[in-house]
Design a protein around this motif. Structure first.
Motif, PDB file in Angstrom:
ATOM      1  N   LYS A 139       0.832  -1.209   0.000  1.00  0.00           N
ATOM      2  CA  LYS A 139       0.000   0.000   0.000  1.00  0.00           C
ATOM      3  C   LYS A 139       0.862   1.253   0.000  1.00  0.00           C
ATOM      4  CE  LYS A 139      -4.065  -1.875   2.245  1.00  0.00           C
ATOM      5  NZ  LYS A 139      -5.140  -1.596   3.183  1.00  0.00           N
ATOM      6  N   PRO A 168      -4.158   0.275  -2.088  1.00  0.00           N
ATOM      7  CA  PRO A 168      -3.377  -0.882  -2.506  1.00  0.00           C
ATOM      8  C   PRO A 168      -2.749  -0.574  -3.871  1.00  0.00           C
ATOM      9  CG  PRO A 168      -5.738  -1.336  -2.720  1.00  0.00           C
ATOM     10  CD  PRO A 168      -5.598   0.015  -2.086  1.00  0.00           C
ATOM     11  N   THR A 187      -7.639   1.312  -6.562  1.00  0.00           N
ATOM     12  CA  THR A 187      -6.274   0.779  -6.550  1.00  0.00           C
ATOM     13  C   THR A 187      -5.366   1.616  -7.444  1.00  0.00           C
ATOM     14  OG1 THR A 187      -7.172  -1.454  -6.250  1.00  0.00           O
ATOM     15  CG2 THR A 187      -4.912  -1.317  -7.038  1.00  0.00           C
TER      16      THR A 187
END
Length: 117
Positions: free
Chosen positions: A61, A82, A110
């Motif tokens: 992350k 992430p 993401t």
């Protein structure tokens, strides 16, 4: 009295469509319906200016202070995301200015690409 009865019938008739409209769609055949995703998810991902605040390579992350992410409908903020390619995190350090492309992966916002500015 006749006016009161007429008025009561008119109100009842006017409320009937509202009662049916509020009903559940359970059991309805929705085949053939054009069920398009929301406008936010139809937009193509574009690079967003950001600053790396924290890198957690072990968790895969990165915490970013970023501008608005139009394709995800997110306002500017600081948030941990992430990273699709965890190995790429070793190429960056905290405090760097980057250009980041975000998209949903497994339903979660993401980082799909990150480049130095």
């Amino acid at each position: 009295m006749k006016l009161a009865k007429t008025l009561a019938i008119m109100v009842a008739l006017a409320a009937t469509p509202v009662a049916f409209a509020a009903g559940s769609t359970d059991g309805m055949d929705m085949k053939g319906m054009d069920m398009k995703p929301s406008a936010a998810s139809q937009q193509a991902p574009h690079p967003v200016a950001a600053e790396i605040k924290k890198i957690d390579a072990k968790a895969g992350k990165v915490t970013l202070k970023h501008g608005s992410i139009e394709n995800l409908g997110m306002a500017a903020m600081t948030m941990a995301f992430p990273v699709k390619d965890r190995a790429s995190l070793k190429n960056f350090k905290e405090g760097e200015s980057v250009s980041v492309t975000f998209d949903k992966v497994d339903g979660k916002p993401t980082v799909v690409d990150m480049q130095r500015k």
